[in-house]
Design a protein around this motif. Structure first.
Motif, PDB file in Angstrom:
ATOM      1  N   LEU A  75       2.657   7.066   7.009  1.00  0.00           N
ATOM      2  CA  LEU A  75       2.378   6.348   6.127  1.00  0.00           C
ATOM      3  C   LEU A  75       1.508   5.161   5.476  1.00  0.00           C
ATOM      4  CD1 LEU A  75       6.635   6.055   4.681  1.00  0.00           C
ATOM      5  CD2 LEU A  75       4.188   8.112   4.469  1.00  0.00           C
ATOM      6  N   ASN A  76       1.310   4.625   5.868  1.00  0.00           N
ATOM      7  CA  ASN A  76       0.299   3.354   6.275  1.00  0.00           C
ATOM      8  C   ASN A  76      -0.917   4.278   6.902  1.00  0.00           C
ATOM      9  OD1 ASN A  76       0.690  -0.026   7.002  1.00  0.00           O
ATOM     10  ND2 ASN A  76      -1.467   0.753   6.477  1.00  0.00           N
ATOM     11  N   ILE A  77      -0.916   4.430   7.221  1.00  0.00           N
ATOM     12  CA  ILE A  77      -2.078   5.916   7.605  1.00  0.00           C
ATOM     13  C   ILE A  77      -2.339   6.496   6.946  1.00  0.00           C
ATOM     14  CG2 ILE A  77      -3.925   7.119   8.906  1.00  0.00           C
ATOM     15  CD1 ILE A  77      -1.771   5.967  11.016  1.00  0.00           C
ATOM     16  N   LEU A  78      -1.673   6.989   5.944  1.00  0.00           N
ATOM     17  CA  LEU A  78      -1.760   7.860   5.193  1.00  0.00           C
ATOM     18  C   LEU A  78      -2.360   7.473   3.700  1.00  0.00           C
ATOM     19  CD1 LEU A  78       1.088  10.453   5.379  1.00  0.00           C
ATOM     20  CD2 LEU A  78      -1.503  10.601   5.347  1.00  0.00           C
ATOM     21  N   ALA A  79      -1.532   6.554   3.738  1.00  0.00           N
ATOM     22  CA  ALA A  79      -1.948   5.372   2.202  1.00  0.00           C
ATOM     23  C   ALA A  79      -3.575   4.906   2.549  1.00  0.00           C
ATOM     24  CB  ALA A  79      -1.069   4.163   2.454  1.00  0.00           C
ATOM     25  N   VAL A  80      -3.914   4.358   3.805  1.00  0.00           N
ATOM     26  CA  VAL A  80      -5.051   3.061   3.305  1.00  0.00           C
ATOM     27  C   VAL A  80      -6.285   4.630   3.340  1.00  0.00           C
ATOM     28  CG1 VAL A  80      -6.585   1.842   5.371  1.00  0.00           C
ATOM     29  CG2 VAL A  80      -4.450   1.829   4.768  1.00  0.00           C
ATOM     30  N   ARG A  81      -6.343   5.952   4.144  1.00  0.00           N
ATOM     31  CA  ARG A  81      -7.196   6.763   4.381  1.00  0.00           C
ATOM     32  C   ARG A  81      -7.575   7.760   3.259  1.00  0.00           C
ATOM     33  NH1 ARG A  81      -8.002   9.282  10.702  1.00  0.00           N
ATOM     34  NH2 ARG A  81      -9.253  10.254   9.121  1.00  0.00           N
ATOM     35  N   LYS A  82      -6.040   7.863   2.892  1.00  0.00           N
ATOM     36  CA  LYS A  82      -6.323   8.786   1.908  1.00  0.00           C
ATOM     37  C   LYS A  82      -6.257  10.118   1.533  1.00  0.00           C
ATOM     38  CE  LYS A  82      -6.762   5.379  -1.513  1.00  0.00           C
ATOM     39  NZ  LYS A  82      -6.474   4.093  -0.949  1.00  0.00           N
ATOM     40  N   GLN A  83      -5.908  10.933   3.196  1.00  0.00           N
ATOM     41  CA  GLN A  83      -6.104  12.321   3.381  1.00  0.00           C
ATOM     42  C   GLN A  83      -5.006  12.421   3.725  1.00  0.00           C
ATOM     43  OE1 GLN A  83      -8.688  10.762   6.307  1.00  0.00           O
ATOM     44  NE2 GLN A  83      -9.697  12.734   5.828  1.00  0.00           N
ATOM     45  N   ALA A 111       1.427  -0.914  -0.157  1.00  0.00           N
ATOM     46  CA  ALA A 111      -0.013  -0.217   0.054  1.00  0.00           C
ATOM     47  C   ALA A 111       1.025   1.689  -0.020  1.00  0.00           C
ATOM     48  CB  ALA A 111      -1.028   0.257   1.546  1.00  0.00           C
ATOM     49  N   ILE A 112       1.640   1.193   0.636  1.00  0.00           N
ATOM     50  CA  ILE A 112       2.615   2.663   0.559  1.00  0.00           C
ATOM     51  C   ILE A 112       3.676   2.535  -0.992  1.00  0.00           C
ATOM     52  CG2 ILE A 112       4.853   3.725   2.167  1.00  0.00           C
ATOM     53  CD1 ILE A 112       3.674   1.863   4.139  1.00  0.00           C
ATOM     54  N   ARG A 113       3.793   1.626  -1.136  1.00  0.00           N
ATOM     55  CA  ARG A 113       4.978   1.359  -2.213  1.00  0.00           C
ATOM     56  C   ARG A 113       3.823   2.528  -3.608  1.00  0.00           C
ATOM     57  NH1 ARG A 113       6.158  -4.032  -1.456  1.00  0.00           N
ATOM     58  NH2 ARG A 113       8.556  -4.146  -0.770  1.00  0.00           N
ATOM     59  N   THR A 114       2.664   1.692  -3.875  1.00  0.00           N
ATOM     60  CA  THR A 114       1.140   2.764  -4.127  1.00  0.00           C
ATOM     61  C   THR A 114       1.010   3.772  -3.608  1.00  0.00           C
ATOM     62  OG1 THR A 114       0.140   0.075  -4.418  1.00  0.00           O
ATOM     63  CG2 THR A 114      -1.128   1.828  -5.286  1.00  0.00           C
ATOM     64  N   LEU A 115       1.301   4.498  -2.663  1.00  0.00           N
ATOM     65  CA  LEU A 115       1.610   5.979  -2.121  1.00  0.00           C
ATOM     66  C   LEU A 115       2.145   6.098  -3.465  1.00  0.00           C
ATOM     67  CD1 LEU A 115      -0.069   8.077  -0.740  1.00  0.00           C
ATOM     68  CD2 LEU A 115       1.661   6.927   0.870  1.00  0.00           C
ATOM     69  N   PHE A 116       3.370   6.246  -2.857  1.00  0.00           N
ATOM     70  CA  PHE A 116       5.098   6.692  -3.943  1.00  0.00           C
ATOM     71  C   PHE A 116       4.508   6.906  -4.994  1.00  0.00           C
ATOM     72  CE2 PHE A 116       6.666   6.092   0.983  1.00  0.00           C
ATOM     73  CZ  PHE A 116       6.945   7.456   1.253  1.00  0.00           C
ATOM     74  N   ALA A 117       4.034   5.353  -5.892  1.00  0.00           N
ATOM     75  CA  ALA A 117       4.441   5.659  -6.683  1.00  0.00           C
ATOM     76  C   ALA A 117       2.753   6.498  -7.539  1.00  0.00           C
ATOM     77  CB  ALA A 117       3.934   3.863  -7.305  1.00  0.00           C
ATOM     78  N   ASN A 118       2.008   6.709  -6.559  1.00  0.00           N
ATOM     79  CA  ASN A 118       1.081   7.311  -7.059  1.00  0.00           C
ATOM     80  C   ASN A 118       1.283   8.695  -6.889  1.00  0.00           C
ATOM     81  OD1 ASN A 118      -0.828   5.318  -8.336  1.00  0.00           O
ATOM     82  ND2 ASN A 118      -2.206   5.401  -6.167  1.00  0.00           N
ATOM     83  N   GLY A 119       2.161   9.506  -6.930  1.00  0.00           N
ATOM     84  CA  GLY A 119       3.219  10.768  -6.858  1.00  0.00           C
ATOM     85  C   GLY A 119       3.049  10.950  -6.062  1.00  0.00           C
ATOM     86  N   PHE A 120       2.976  10.463  -4.635  1.00  0.00           N
ATOM     87  CA  PHE A 120       2.681  11.222  -3.083  1.00  0.00           C
ATOM     88  C   PHE A 120       4.484  11.173  -2.680  1.00  0.00           C
ATOM     89  CE2 PHE A 120       3.821  10.399   1.095  1.00  0.00           C
ATOM     90  CZ  PHE A 120       2.809  10.677   1.699  1.00  0.00           C
ATOM     91  N   THR A 121       4.854  12.587  -1.891  1.00  0.00           N
ATOM     92  CA  THR A 121       6.653  12.837  -2.122  1.00  0.00           C
ATOM     93  C   THR A 121       6.532  12.853  -0.719  1.00  0.00           C
ATOM     94  OG1 THR A 121       5.208  15.203  -2.705  1.00  0.00           O
ATOM     95  CG2 THR A 121       6.107  14.541  -4.511  1.00  0.00           C
ATOM     96  N   GLY A 126      10.284   2.597  -3.603  1.00  0.00           N
ATOM     97  CA  GLY A 126       9.458   3.239  -3.721  1.00  0.00           C
ATOM     98  C   GLY A 126       9.677   5.324  -4.074  1.00  0.00           C
ATOM     99  N   ALA A 127      10.171   5.558  -2.566  1.00  0.00           N
ATOM    100  CA  ALA A 127      10.336   6.585  -2.611  1.00  0.00           C
ATOM    101  C   ALA A 127      11.406   7.540  -4.152  1.00  0.00           C
ATOM    102  CB  ALA A 127      10.544   7.582  -1.061  1.00  0.00           C
ATOM    103  N   ALA A 128      11.070   8.056  -4.145  1.00  0.00           N
ATOM    104  CA  ALA A 128      11.768   9.268  -4.891  1.00  0.00           C
ATOM    105  C   ALA A 128      13.641   9.266  -4.433  1.00  0.00           C
ATOM    106  CB  ALA A 128      11.691  10.419  -5.428  1.00  0.00           C
ATOM    107  N   SER A 129      14.263   9.404  -4.875  1.00  0.00           N
ATOM    108  CA  SER A 129      16.006   9.427  -4.598  1.00  0.00           C
ATOM    109  C   SER A 129      16.458  10.990  -4.361  1.00  0.00           C
ATOM    110  CB  SER A 129      16.573   8.783  -5.694  1.00  0.00           C
ATOM    111  OG  SER A 129      17.712   9.462  -5.866  1.00  0.00           O
ATOM    112  N   GLY A 130      16.797  10.908  -2.968  1.00  0.00           N
ATOM    113  CA  GLY A 130      16.611  12.646  -2.557  1.00  0.00           C
ATOM    114  C   GLY A 130      15.246  12.206  -1.029  1.00  0.00           C
ATOM    115  N   THR A 131      15.093  11.182  -1.965  1.00  0.00           N
ATOM    116  CA  THR A 131      14.383  11.738  -1.039  1.00  0.00           C
ATOM    117  C   THR A 131      14.058  12.071   1.226  1.00  0.00           C
ATOM    118  OG1 THR A 131      11.689  10.765  -1.691  1.00  0.00           O
ATOM    119  CG2 THR A 131      11.939  10.586   1.191  1.00  0.00           C
TER     120      THR A 131
END
Length: 543
Positions: free
Chosen positions: A386-394, A197-207, A230-235
């Protein structure tokens, strides 16, 4: 192997505090000083014969040299095995995990936590028990007594162990295992959280921006956030552990992590900002334009923990340190689970965790954790967010606001008055204690005192009592002030004043924090004669 028994004399001032022994680095480098404390620890636990230990630290100045001393002393004291992090690196929660998963007899963790590092700054050593948690008060007292009477220490006369390469080495009869400091910790995190779920969060543009503050969590954050999730390099920034933490102060709060705070309050802010401290056990969470206080973070994590796989069946209970706001108590009440108020110091949570009475614990000083180890864990808190943010999408701000609307808001702030002359700090606390019995019903700066006491903790598991843990003063209207002397400094005294004001479900949740606390602050200053006694009006740090 040649064992040398070195005659020595007790060195004054070797008093373990709430987090082990902390002194200036140069003090630890004095002849026999470190050796005395390590031998006193071996003596206090009944010796090292046949025992197994974990050793590692946060990479600050003198870390590598101290580890070599501890390894040689473990061998001389008959230890069977020592497990060491490669290059001497282990975050505190990772060390706790290694102790637990390898079922060792404890471990030596080298750190002064969030204090600055360097030859002219701070160093520390603490012993964690076989449960992976900080030594209980009875053991630290035994160590202290041993330092006062020590006459000799044992140390092997041998070459240094290569800590730069993973693998096994024999030091006569003792096995030295050098392990990857990240691998086992990362494996544990993967069992707790929904990494997909967290990978999907980052893949969808989360910074995100994670500031490791040139401290120990850099390698952990890069491996997990960037390489695995999968967070961007330099995160991860400031991700290389340095002996002096880049001449910074590795304390994740809005003052010392100012660059991160400035970014998060700007138009260029990513979705999430986070930071951790020297040894990796503390955390700071910031959303875009929204700083999350540690007290609120604990409450929000507890209220949403069921969204992560490890906590999907709910929590057994929640524990907080006494100075932490009551926000998590309100969550426990709604969930119908136990809530505990303990003294400051993670060791007080250990009994509750071991007994299965609580699942999540936290302190206002930016430490949160769960029953996965017996230490607070900075990166764990970030991953749960991050897990909470990925699930709640807020957004972070939306989740925080929703929490306040559900539970009410506990406005909260900590004032640190640093390097106060010890005599003045003690004078203030002594005078406050003398007033306690007669404070109820009195009015200070237009606020009436409803109750006042000196916090004492009765451990519900082993029955032990810890007294003199801080002065609490409650005011009409939901306000509270706590006065406490901190044990984390190495010079002078740090007086901490904690201010809290509950808004209530019908109260205003959008006020400026310091404005909401101004009446409690005025009353706290008045009841303690703070300005007159310590000759300070403004604190050095406000968090």
């Amino acid at each position: 192997m040649t064992v040398q028994t070195t005659p020595t004399t007790p060195i004054s001032g070797q008093m373990p505090g709430t987090s082990g022994l902390r002194k200036k680095t140069r003090v630890f480098m004095e002849p026999h000083y470190l050796e005395n404390f390590i031998q006193a620890t071996f003596d206090a636990i009944g010796g090292g014969e046949g025992r197994r230990f974990v050793v590692g630290g946060d990479g600050r100045y003198f870390n590598s040299q101290a580890i070599q001393v501890i390894i040689r002393m473990a061998a001389a004291n008959g230890a069977a095995e020592v497990i060491v992090g490669r290059d001497g690196i282990l975050s505190t929660p990772a060390a706790s995990n290694l102790i637990r998963m390898n079922k060792t007899d404890g471990g030596f963790i080298l750190s002064a936590s969030h204090n600055p590092g360097g030859i002219d700054e701070d160093f520390g050593v603490k012993f964690n028990g076989e449960n992976g948690g900080p030594a209980p008060e009875k053991l630290t007292a035994k160590i202290f007594e041993a330092t006062k009477s020590i006459a000799a220490y044992k140390i092997a006369v041998t070459h240094d162990i290569d800590l730069g390469t993973t693998g096994d080495t024999k030091l006569d009869d003792m096995l030295v295992r050098v392990v990857d400091p990240v691998a086992d910790y990362q494996a544990l995190m993967e069992t707790l959280f929904d990494f997909d779920a967290i990978r999907t969060l980052f893949a969808n543009g989360f910074t995100m921006r994670f500031d490791a503050m040139h401290a120990v969590t850099g390698p952990y954050a890069r491996a997990i956030l960037e390489d695995t999730l999968g967070a961007a390099s330099g995160t991860v920034v400031n991700g290389t552990p340095l002996e002096d933490f880049g001449k910074g102060h590795p304390d994740p709060n809005p003052i010392w992590a100012k660059d991160l705070m400035n970014l998060m309050m700007s138009d260029a802010a990513p979705d999430l900002g986070a930071a951790s401290d020297g040894d990796g056990d503390r955390n700071m969470i910031v959303g875009r334009g929204a700083y999350v206080t540690p007290s609120d973070s604990l409450a929000i994590l507890a209220a949403n923990a069921h969204l992560a796989p490890a906590y999907k069946d709910g929590l057994a209970g929640i524990a907080r340190s006494m100075p932490t706001s009551a926000a998590s108590d309100r969550v426990a009440e709604k969930l119908g689970i136990e809530a505990f108020e303990t003294p400051t110091g993670w060791k007080f949570f250990g009994n509750l965790l071991d007994a299965g009475r609580v699942t999540i614990c936290g302190e206002e000083s930016a430490g949160t954790g769960s029953n996965h180890v017996r230490e607070k864990d900075g990166l764990w808190a970030v991953l749960l967010w991050l897990n909470i943010l990925a699930v709640r999408k807020q957004s972070v701000a939306e989740i925080v606001t929703d929490h306040w609307q559900t539970y009410g808001r506990d406005y909260y702030s900590r004032y640190d008055f640093e390097n106060v002359p010890t005599e003045q700090a003690n004078q203030l606390m002594t005078a406050l204690r003398a007033k306690l019995a007669g404070l109820a019903g009195q009015t200070f700066a237009d606020l009436q005192v409803t109750a006042a006491d000196e916090f004492s903790y009765h451990d519900p598991v082993d029955g032990s009592v810890s007294e003199n843990q801080g002065v609490r003063i409650y005011f009409a209207g939901g306000g509270r002030a706590v006065f406490r002397l901190s044990g984390t400094g190495t010079q002078g005294a740090t007086l901490r004043l904690y201010l809290e004001q509950y808004s209530g479900l019908d109260g205003d949740i959008n006020r400026d924090t310091q404005d909401a606390l101004k009446d409690v602050r005025a009353a706290a200053y008045a009841v303690s004669d703070l300005t007159q006694v310590i000759d300070r009006e403004e604190p050095d740090v406000i968090t």
